[in-house]
Write an enzyme that holds these catalytic residues in place. Structure first.
Site, PDB file in Angstrom:
ATOM      1  N   SER A 187       0.808  -1.217   0.000  1.00  0.00           N
ATOM      2  CA  SER A 187       0.000   0.000   0.000  1.00  0.00           C
ATOM      3  C   SER A 187       0.847   1.276   0.000  1.00  0.00           C
ATOM      4  O   SER A 187       0.391   2.318  -0.457  1.00  0.00           O
ATOM      5  CB  SER A 187      -0.948   0.012   1.198  1.00  0.00           C
ATOM      6  OG  SER A 187      -0.204  -0.024   2.385  1.00  0.00           O
ATOM      7  N   ASP A 428      -3.442   6.750  11.848  1.00  0.00           N
ATOM      8  CA  ASP A 428      -2.621   6.068  10.844  1.00  0.00           C
ATOM      9  C   ASP A 428      -1.312   6.842  10.697  1.00  0.00           C
ATOM     10  O   ASP A 428      -1.270   7.923  10.113  1.00  0.00           O
ATOM     11  CB  ASP A 428      -3.389   6.033   9.509  1.00  0.00           C
ATOM     12  CG  ASP A 428      -2.567   5.449   8.358  1.00  0.00           C
ATOM     13  OD1 ASP A 428      -1.361   5.163   8.553  1.00  0.00           O
ATOM     14  OD2 ASP A 428      -3.134   5.282   7.257  1.00  0.00           O
ATOM     15  N   HIS A 431       0.831   5.380   6.485  1.00  0.00           N
ATOM     16  CA  HIS A 431       0.656   5.906   5.126  1.00  0.00           C
ATOM     17  C   HIS A 431       0.953   7.419   5.114  1.00  0.00           C
ATOM     18  O   HIS A 431       1.240   7.998   6.166  1.00  0.00           O
ATOM     19  CB  HIS A 431      -0.765   5.608   4.646  1.00  0.00           C
ATOM     20  CG  HIS A 431      -1.040   4.133   4.593  1.00  0.00           C
ATOM     21  ND1 HIS A 431      -1.718   3.452   5.580  1.00  0.00           N
ATOM     22  CD2 HIS A 431      -0.694   3.211   3.678  1.00  0.00           C
ATOM     23  CE1 HIS A 431      -1.776   2.168   5.281  1.00  0.00           C
ATOM     24  NE2 HIS A 431      -1.162   1.990   4.128  1.00  0.00           N
TER      25      HIS A 431
END
Ligand SMILES: *[C@@H]1O[C@H](CO)[C@@H](O)[C@H](O)[C@H]1NC(C)=O
Ligand SMILES: *[C@@H]1O[C@H](CO)[C@@H](O)[C@H](O)[C@H]1NC(C)=O
Ligand SMILES: *[C@@H]1O[C@H](CO)[C@@H](O)[C@H](O)[C@H]1NC(C)=O
Ligand SMILES: *[C@@H]1O[C@H](CO)[C@@H](O)[C@H](O)[C@H]1NC(C)=O
Ligand SMILES: *[C@@H]1O[C@H](CO)[C@@H](O)[C@H](O)[C@H]1NC(C)=O
Ligand SMILES: *[C@@H]1O[C@H](CO)[C@@H](O)[C@H](O)[C@H]1NC(C)=O
Length: 450
Positions: A187, A428, A431
């Site tokens: 990702s 998060d 990312h």
């Protein structure tokens, strides 16, 4: 690996549990993201496309060339339903690749573009606006999800010894004419692919661009330039039970240490390949199922050992298939995480949540970036010097504690009141928001490409 790190920093058990929880949340959300994102981009797809998807799946999933080298193997394809009949400890076995060592000297660049500092620059950055990019992912669109500060978009990477080229999308398309550019990985790599689309798409009129979701391979086409920018989901590089881009949330990871075939069938056709792999090896032990194993017995290896086997298989493919005059290959080093604010500010007890500016200490290195992994990657890539260039994003991204979505992204689980009262608990910090840090990774990539 976690043990080693545990020892070093004396993490309390609670913190460790929290770390695992955060990782789990990210990977669970990851799956949901995939589902929804795919549904979104699938809208309007016709049945023919779906059949193509199916065909691609079945043709890539029965690699008949396996026959010759492994006569016993009946092409038992790993998928998310695969299981190990039993598991033993990893024996230390290697695939025994015959990798051709590359004696060629590394090209000596006068300037190390990876060594530098972040400079606040709100005149030339961001290179695009979040809302102008039709390919933006809800996982990375921080402004849309309420991020109040815009500072993270305004930083330019300034290498110590030189300047990066001024950004010019038309010029880059001219260089990409007739070429297939393919990102392969997890990702984080997908984030870099989306960044590349956002950076380049604005100069292509709407009717001259399209995106074809093809399950494991998503393809963006720019008609006028006869060029594509593609992303292939291959979080472990080698064949594994996590290769489904949608359903890869599994209790155990099983990989084939000796087969990249499932993915490599696509690599052959790309002109430029950009690989990454890291975080998936940091989630505990991995099960190895060798192609020659007939009884379903897996070996259990530590993440780093398993990653090394995967990198060896990858290096073998690169070594025997890539002609550096025809294909350019890049490996992007590990993307840092910012899960513990005490690593950059002693005495604090948070993570990347509410961080608004980069770290200034040029020596800063967080515990999320494993040095043993870095050394292993450096070693493997050094065999392939004339064929693979390293895009060493680790140090420069280490500084960017402000660059993660934290709570400003789409989450697919409803948040409990308790979580909402403590935003750090579901931030998060893995990312990266777009526009942001991955745009600079791409600028560096293009620096080597152009
Ligand atoms: C692989 O094995 C299958 C079944 O045993 C056979 O039909 C096929 O022709 C073989 N392929 C190659 C390339 O040897
Ligand atoms: C850029 O930043 C400076 C200093 O913070 C500020 O005065 C100026 O208004 C900003 N310009 C834009 C276009 O945001
Ligand atoms: C982003 O939007 C702002 C305000 O609408 C505009 O001034 C700026 O030029 C845009 N930037 C880019 C790169 O399109
Ligand atoms: C960008 O590159 C194109 C093609 O090379 C050129 O025509 C154009 O003038 C450049 N734009 C800028 C702002 O430099
Ligand atoms: C488009 O690019 C492909 C290679 O990616 C090439 O085979 C093909 O001939 C090109 N088509 C045109 C019309 O240039
Ligand atoms: C990346 O750069 C760091 C220093 O910032 C260095 O320690 C590391 O060895 C480099 N990694 C590779 C694979 O070249």
């Amino acid at each position: 690996m976690i043990q080693r790190w545990h020892k070093k920093t004396q993490l309390p058990l609670l913190a460790l549990v929290f770390f695992l929880f955060v990782l789990c949340t990210i990977f669970i959300n990851e799956r949901r993201f995939q589902e929804i994102h795919r549904k979104e981009i699938r809208k309007g797809d016709d049945v023919a496309t779906r059949n193509d998807v199916k065909k691609t799946f079945s043709s890539t999933s029965t690699p008949s060339s396996l026959n010759s080298s492994h006569p016993k193997d009946r092409s038992v394809v790993l998928d998310r339903f695969s299981t190990c009949k039993s598991t033993v400890k990893y024996s230390g076995k290697k695939a025994g690749w015959d990798i051709h060592f590359d004696k060629q000297e590394e090209r000596k660049d006068s300037c190390d573009v990876f060594s530098g500092r972040w400079v606040f620059d709100n005149t030339s950055y961001p290179l695009y606006n979040e809302s102008d990019c039709p390919y933006m992912s809800d996982q990375l669109a921080c402004l849309k999800h309420g991020r109040p500060d815009l500072g993270y978009q305004y930083w330019r990477w300034q290498p110590h010894g030189c300047n990066l080229k001024r950004w010019n999308a038309t010029e880059i398309w001219d260089k990409l004419r007739g070429k297939r550019l393919m990102f392969v990985g997890d990702s984080l790599n997908r984030g870099q692919w989306i960044s590349m689309l956002c950076l380049l798409q604005s100069v292509i009129p709407a009717e001259k661009k399209s995106i074809t979701p093809n399950a494991p391979l998503t393809i963006f086409r720019a008609e006028e330039y006869n060029a594509t920018i593609e992303f292939q989901w291959a979080p472990l590089l080698v064949e594994s039970n996590s290769d489904d881009p949608v359903n890869h949330r599994l209790d155990e990871r099983i990989m084939r240490p000796d087969s990249v075939l499932r993915h490599a069938s696509e690599w052959k056709h790309a002109d430029i390949l950009i690989f990454n792999s890291y975080l998936w090896w940091r989630q505990g032990p991995v099960k190895l199922l060798w192609s020659t194993e007939e009884n379903g017995v897996c070996e259990e290896a530590q993440g780093l050992e398993a990653m090394e086997l995967a990198m060896d298989a990858w290096a073998d493919w690169i070594g025997s298939n890539v002609d550096p005059l025809k294909q350019k290959v890049f490996f992007v080093t590990m993307s840092p995480t910012h899960l513990w604010s005490r690593e950059w500010e002693a005495g604090t007890n948070g993570n990347c949540y509410s961080e608004k500016s980069p770290i200034e200490d040029e020596k800063y290195w967080g515990s999320g970036s494993d040095l043993d992994t870095m050394r292993m990657v450096e070693n493997v890539v050094s065999w392939l010097k004339s064929k693979v260039s390293v895009i060493n994003i680790t140090q420069l991204s280490e500084y960017r504690k402000d660059g993660h979505p934290s709570v400003y992204r789409k989450f697919w689980e409803a948040r409990t009141d308790e979580e909402l009262a403590n935003p750090m608990s579901y931030s998060d910090c893995i990312h990266w928001c777009l526009p942001g840090v991955p745009d600079v990774w791409n600028q560096l990539l293009l620096h080597f490409l152009l």
